[in-house]
Design an enzyme around this catalytic site. Sequence first.
Site, PDB file in Angstrom:
ATOM      1  N   ARG A 124       0.840  -1.205   0.000  1.00 48.96           N
ATOM      2  CA  ARG A 124       0.000   0.000   0.000  1.00 48.96           C
ATOM      3  C   ARG A 124       0.867   1.243   0.000  1.00 48.96           C
ATOM      4  O   ARG A 124       2.008   1.221   0.478  1.00 48.96           O
ATOM      5  CB  ARG A 124      -0.949   0.006   1.199  1.00 48.96           C
ATOM      6  N   ARG A 236      -5.440   5.641   0.676  1.00 46.27           N
ATOM      7  CA  ARG A 236      -4.466   4.557   0.816  1.00 46.27           C
ATOM      8  C   ARG A 236      -4.730   3.650  -0.382  1.00 46.27           C
ATOM      9  O   ARG A 236      -5.840   3.108  -0.513  1.00 46.27           O
ATOM     10  CB  ARG A 236      -4.659   3.789   2.126  1.00 46.27           C
ATOM     11  N   CYS A 279       1.081  11.217   8.952  1.00 45.70           N
ATOM     12  CA  CYS A 279       2.030  10.830   9.995  1.00 45.70           C
ATOM     13  C   CYS A 279       3.443  10.902   9.432  1.00 45.70           C
ATOM     14  O   CYS A 279       3.703  10.346   8.352  1.00 45.70           O
ATOM     15  CB  CYS A 279       1.715   9.408  10.460  1.00 45.70           C
ATOM     16  N   THR A 281       5.858   9.257  10.079  1.00 45.54           N
ATOM     17  CA  THR A 281       6.454   7.911   9.944  1.00 45.54           C
ATOM     18  C   THR A 281       6.271   7.345   8.536  1.00 45.54           C
ATOM     19  O   THR A 281       7.007   6.459   8.136  1.00 45.54           O
ATOM     20  CB  THR A 281       5.820   6.917  10.941  1.00 45.54           C
ATOM     21  N   ARG A 288       3.991   0.587   2.504  1.00 46.76           N
ATOM     22  CA  ARG A 288       4.194  -0.556   3.387  1.00 46.76           C
ATOM     23  C   ARG A 288       3.917  -1.810   2.568  1.00 46.76           C
ATOM     24  O   ARG A 288       2.828  -1.997   2.044  1.00 46.76           O
ATOM     25  CB  ARG A 288       3.272  -0.501   4.613  1.00 46.76           C
TER      26      ARG A 288
HETATM   27  P1  ADP Z   1      -1.641  -0.113   6.930  1.00 43.49           P
HETATM   28  O1  ADP Z   1      -0.999  -1.329   6.380  1.00 43.49           O
HETATM   29  O2  ADP Z   1      -2.419   0.635   5.893  1.00 43.49           O
HETATM   30  O3  ADP Z   1      -0.664   0.742   7.683  1.00 43.49           O
HETATM   31  P2  ADP Z   1      -2.888  -1.811   8.963  1.00 43.49           P
HETATM   32  O4  ADP Z   1      -1.587  -2.282   9.510  1.00 43.49           O
HETATM   33  O5  ADP Z   1      -3.938  -1.422   9.975  1.00 43.49           O
HETATM   34  O6  ADP Z   1      -2.731  -0.531   8.020  1.00 43.49           O
HETATM   35  O7  ADP Z   1      -3.482  -2.930   8.013  1.00 43.49           O
HETATM   36  C1  ADP Z   1      -4.649  -2.682   7.274  1.00 43.49           C
HETATM   37  C2  ADP Z   1      -5.328  -3.959   6.833  1.00 43.49           C
HETATM   38  O8  ADP Z   1      -4.525  -4.634   5.869  1.00 43.49           O
HETATM   39  C3  ADP Z   1      -5.547  -4.965   7.959  1.00 43.49           C
HETATM   40  O9  ADP Z   1      -6.789  -5.606   7.764  1.00 43.49           O
HETATM   41  C4  ADP Z   1      -4.425  -5.956   7.736  1.00 43.49           C
HETATM   42  O10 ADP Z   1      -4.683  -7.242   8.258  1.00 43.49           O
HETATM   43  C5  ADP Z   1      -4.383  -5.987   6.230  1.00 43.49           C
HETATM   44  N1  ADP Z   1      -3.118  -6.532   5.714  1.00 43.49           N
HETATM   45  C6  ADP Z   1      -1.882  -6.041   5.847  1.00 43.49           C
HETATM   46  N2  ADP Z   1      -0.976  -6.811   5.234  1.00 43.49           N
HETATM   47  C7  ADP Z   1      -1.668  -7.840   4.682  1.00 43.49           C
HETATM   48  C8  ADP Z   1      -1.311  -8.981   3.903  1.00 43.49           C
HETATM   49  N3  ADP Z   1      -0.042  -9.203   3.548  1.00 43.49           N
HETATM   50  N4  ADP Z   1      -2.300  -9.829   3.517  1.00 43.49           N
HETATM   51  C9  ADP Z   1      -3.585  -9.583   3.856  1.00 43.49           C
HETATM   52  N5  ADP Z   1      -3.984  -8.528   4.575  1.00 43.49           N
HETATM   53  C10 ADP Z   1      -3.042  -7.665   4.987  1.00 43.49           C
HETATM   54  C1  CIR Z   2       2.125   7.416  18.222  1.00 50.03           C
HETATM   55  O1  CIR Z   2       2.816   8.413  18.217  1.00 50.03           O
HETATM   56  O2  CIR Z   2       2.383   6.432  18.929  1.00 50.03           O
HETATM   57  C2  CIR Z   2       0.931   7.381  17.313  1.00 50.03           C
HETATM   58  N1  CIR Z   2       0.669   8.722  16.893  1.00 50.03           N
HETATM   59  C3  CIR Z   2       1.157   6.451  16.124  1.00 50.03           C
HETATM   60  C4  CIR Z   2       2.477   6.625  15.434  1.00 50.03           C
HETATM   61  C5  CIR Z   2       2.712   5.568  14.372  1.00 50.03           C
HETATM   62  N2  CIR Z   2       2.240   5.983  13.124  1.00 50.03           N
HETATM   63  C6  CIR Z   2       1.223   5.424  12.495  1.00 50.03           C
HETATM   64  O3  CIR Z   2       0.533   4.528  12.969  1.00 50.03           O
HETATM   65  N3  CIR Z   2       0.966   5.883  11.276  1.00 50.03           N
END
Ligand code: ADP
Ligand code: CIR
Length: 367
Positions: A124, A236, A279, A281, A288
């Site tokens: 993403r 996203r 953010c 980060t 990601r």
């Molecule tokens: P982001 O990746 O956008 O920072 P999250 O970590 O909250 O946000 O993940 C968003 C969604 O994507 C969640 O439902 C997560 O389980 C899903 N997800 C992330 N990586 C994978 C993957 N490799 N396969 C399937 N679902 C995934």
């Molecule tokens: C923190 O500072 O812990 C929260 N604002 C989250 C920081 C990590 N960034 C993110 O999830 N995008």
Amino acid sequence: DPTTKILGQIEAGLAANPDMIMSKHFDLSYYNSLSDSLKARLLACCKSGAENHDSGVGVYAMQPSDYDDLKPYFDKVIRDYHKIPGEVKHITNWDLSTVADRLPEGGKLDLTKLGLGTTSMRVRVGRNLASYPLPGAMTKEDRLNMEADMVKVFKELIEDPAYGGNYYSLTPGSPFEVSEKFYQYLVKAHIMFKDMAADTYLASAGIASDWPFGRGCYVSADKGFIVWVGEEDHLRIMCMKKATVLNDVFDRLKGACDTMERICGSFAHSKDYGYVTSCPTNLGTGMRASVHIKIPKLTAGGSDAKAKAVARPLGLSVRGMGGEHTPIGADGTVDISPSARLQIQEAEIICALYEGIKNLMEEEKKA
Ligand code: ADP
Ligand code: CIR
């Protein structure tokens, strides 16, 4: 007085959590040197950490130009979090031929070569439109207008046989509104984002305000290309697939991002910091790239502590099965992604994921 209150909260935050990046770099003499309007903008960015002393970072940009207009502050924040000792000069590059020496013969990052079978892969990027404030500073009207702008974009995609699909809205009364039950199904299927109002960091920042107005997601006909509207970033944009070759999701995302940028007009971008995200980060690539993989030995007892400790020096982050701040799978499945976002190129991130999986699987064998 609200200004005195937040300055007090920032000071108290430093005492409570000296490692929080927001308060660590907040310099009162820089703040006092600013115009009234920049002072207010800086405090708005710091509100989440001021109210949540357990934040690791504690700061979110509110306007696409905040990183550049408040550079003396943000540069310290960004270099600290991303561990960049010198000047930040981010470069965008999706071209895998420039990392040919890191690719296996034939150029395919094929997980079967690492002994894995069909794997859930996702890449993403966070993107923001230059024409709206970032999500933390949007009014309810901004959120609804932005969603309406995006519906026009998605109509083009839906009519294009290469994409097709549907738009699903959470906005009450929208012609695309879905039921609560269907929304929960989309969250479980990893297609849609979680309820943001439950995240105190996003709530304090104003990013979760007016939930669920202006929130939704576009899903392509084959469900492999998804765009979130109105989460932490305006957009996203992601590709997901259960398969074995990482290039499939990476290459498709590159093409889809080009299409989106062509239809939306250029995304918010900073000369030095790359793509602008709420953010700090996520700044730079906003990317990601993750896989779901099973590491039962490194997660024995249901804890992710050992996996995180092993993954960290490998440059990898470990998340749960529902994404950030969710539990790991009962069978030891975790979400693994390279941690770096800034001053790294997109092509390098996908190589880092492949190499990271290889290294982590070796650690799992040894454990
Ligand atoms: P982001 O990746 O956008 O920072 P999250 O970590 O909250 O946000 O993940 C968003 C969604 O994507 C969640 O439902 C997560 O389980 C899903 N997800 C992330 N990586 C994978 C993957 N490799 N396969 C399937 N679902 C995934
Ligand atoms: C923190 O500072 O812990 C929260 N604002 C989250 C920081 C990590 N960034 C993110 O999830 N995008």
